[in-house]
Design an enzyme around this catalytic site. Structure first.
Site, mmCIF file in Angstrom:
data_model
loop_
_atom_site.group_PDB
_atom_site.id
_atom_site.type_symbol
_atom_site.label_atom_id
_atom_site.label_comp_id
_atom_site.label_asym_id
_atom_site.label_seq_id
_atom_site.Cartn_x
_atom_site.Cartn_y
_atom_site.Cartn_z
ATOM 1 N N TYR A 32 -0.538 6.651 -0.847
ATOM 2 C CA TYR A 32 -1.951 6.931 -0.583
ATOM 3 C C TYR A 32 -2.408 6.208 0.666
ATOM 4 O O TYR A 32 -1.728 5.307 1.170
ATOM 5 C CB TYR A 32 -2.822 6.563 -1.790
ATOM 6 N N LYS A 148 2.685 1.886 1.002
ATOM 7 C CA LYS A 148 1.422 1.987 0.253
ATOM 8 C C LYS A 148 1.554 2.976 -0.905
ATOM 9 O O LYS A 148 1.010 4.084 -0.866
ATOM 10 C CB LYS A 148 0.284 2.381 1.214
ATOM 11 N N GLU A 180 -1.699 -12.093 -0.053
ATOM 12 C CA GLU A 180 -2.816 -11.207 0.294
ATOM 13 C C GLU A 180 -3.667 -11.010 -0.949
ATOM 14 O O GLU A 180 -3.375 -11.581 -2.003
ATOM 15 C CB GLU A 180 -2.324 -9.860 0.849
ATOM 16 N N LEU A 204 1.014 -5.622 2.575
ATOM 17 C CA LEU A 204 0.642 -4.307 3.103
ATOM 18 C C LEU A 204 0.108 -4.558 4.524
ATOM 19 O O LEU A 204 -0.822 -5.357 4.693
ATOM 20 C CB LEU A 204 -0.442 -3.727 2.190
HETATM 21 N N1 PDD Z 1 -6.507 -1.201 0.079
HETATM 22 N N2 PDD Z 1 -3.574 -5.196 1.092
HETATM 23 C C1 PDD Z 1 -3.570 -4.366 0.030
HETATM 24 C C2 PDD Z 1 -2.720 -4.702 -1.149
HETATM 25 C C3 PDD Z 1 -4.339 -3.178 0.064
HETATM 26 O O1 PDD Z 1 -4.323 -2.339 -0.979
HETATM 27 C C4 PDD Z 1 -5.141 -2.904 1.201
HETATM 28 C C5 PDD Z 1 -5.965 -1.647 1.293
HETATM 29 C C6 PDD Z 1 -5.130 -3.829 2.266
HETATM 30 C C7 PDD Z 1 -5.962 -3.630 3.512
HETATM 31 O O2 PDD Z 1 -5.470 -2.564 4.278
HETATM 32 P P1 PDD Z 1 -6.450 -1.734 5.231
HETATM 33 O O3 PDD Z 1 -7.058 -2.703 6.157
HETATM 34 O O4 PDD Z 1 -5.520 -0.781 5.919
HETATM 35 O O5 PDD Z 1 -7.458 -1.072 4.342
HETATM 36 C C8 PDD Z 1 -4.327 -4.955 2.176
HETATM 37 C C9 PDD Z 1 -7.165 0.094 0.010
HETATM 38 C C10 PDD Z 1 -8.349 0.188 0.861
HETATM 39 C C11 PDD Z 1 -7.391 0.468 -1.443
HETATM 40 O O6 PDD Z 1 -6.480 0.265 -2.227
HETATM 41 O O7 PDD Z 1 -8.466 1.003 -1.784
#
Ligand code: PDD
Length: 290
Positions: A32, A148, A180, A204
């Site tokens: 996703y 992801k 994280e 991620l």
């Molecule tokens: N989450 N780390 C994890 C485990 C994440 O699931 C996400 C993003 C990030 C930040 O990535 P980005 O800056 O590309 O959004 C870091 C999304 C938004 C979610 O699960 O809704």
């Protein structure tokens, strides 16, 4: 009424039907992405598509990503979100529907491509300025969290555990390192240096994280990509998360103890301002609101 995208069609969410044989449903065999839009303007979309493509290659799913930008824009428009301050598109691609096997299905199985759009909002200034709390919890995820995948059970348990400890969010800890958050990247500030975990298989690679690193370096701020030992958080001056719907989110307590002076710090504020300025620049370049 919410209009969603499913396998080439835009339709009301209630009419979207996915097979019970879908491997996303049965096996979590999917990926996703969540991409933010500001007044209908995509932010970091190329980075999100590149990360998705990398995941698709890893999973050996053949899918032409060239239609994705138009699909994202169409979904935002069809849901009347062109003028929304903040919105996002959630996109999920699974290997498709096939009789359940642990190995990949043989023959021509089409991936299932599903997306929806919705508005979201930033906490108001008063809430943001108070800062947020976080709790450390074990990182129980697999060894390729740079992909992801939709298999978010360990993230959901981590967030729930943090919530039950009374915290706003979780910091996932593996081998003594603050890796994280459950859905955001984590940063700590020591002196005037903002530190975040390097992009290994254990985090991620956040698009927000990458954009902020770029902006910070351009502005001459000190940033380091290195593991943060949990025990060093006791000496951190500031901490914050970054992510698509969190933007730059200050963390002022960890496990009930104040981070630094326990208030939103100057480095966090400056980085947040840089991030929001980048959003404004992207909007201006796209002619939003004119
Ligand atoms: N989450 N780390 C994890 C485990 C994440 O699931 C996400 C993003 C990030 C930040 O990535 P980005 O800056 O590309 O959004 C870091 C999304 C938004 C979610 O699960 O809704």
């Amino acid at each position: 009424m919410s209009i969603v995208y499913l396998n080439g069609e835009y339709l009301p969410k209630e009419e979207a039907k996915i097979s019970p044989d879908d491997r996303g449903f049965l096996l979590g065999d999917g990926l996703y992405e969540v991409t933010p839009f500001y007044e209908g303007v995509p932010f970091g979309l190329d980075g999100h598509i590149a990360r998705l493509l990398r995941g698709l290659c890893f999973m050996r799913i053949t899918f032409d990503v060239s239609m994705l930008e138009e699909m994202h824009r169409t979904l935002i428009a069809k849901n009347g979100l062109d003028t929304a301050d903040r919105s996002m598109v959630y996109l999920q691609i699974t290997r498709g529907a096939a009789p359940r096997t642990h190995y990949f299905p043989e023959g021509d199985v089409q991936p299932t491509v599903y997306a929806f759009a919705k508005a979201w909002s930033r906490p108001d200034d008063e809430r943001w300025n108070r800062g947020f709390s976080a709790a450390t919890v074990p990182d129980r995820r697999w060894s390729r969290v740079d992909i992801k995948t939709i298999c978010l059970l360990p993230n959901a348990i981590a967030f729930q555990d943090a919530k039950e400890k009374g915290a706003d969010d979780a910091i996932l800890v593996r081998d003594g390192v603050a890796i994280e958050g459950a859905h955001q990247n984590f940063w700590a500030v020591f002196g005037d240096t903002a530190v975040t975990h390097p992009t290994t298989n254990n985090i991620l690679p956040g698009i927000t994280r990458a954009i902020l690193l770029e902006e910070a370096r351009k502005a001459g701020m000190k940033v380091e990509e290195r593991p943060i030992q949990v025990e060093d958080l006791a000496h951190a001056d500031e901490a914050f998360f970054t992510g698509t719907t969190g933007e730059v989110r200050p963390v002022v307590t960890i496990d009930g103890r104040p981070v630094g002076r326990g208030v939103v710090g100057d480095v966090t504020r400056r980085l947040s301002d840089l991030f929001l300025a980048r959003v404004e620049a992207v909007k201006r370049a796209a002619g939003a609101g004119v």
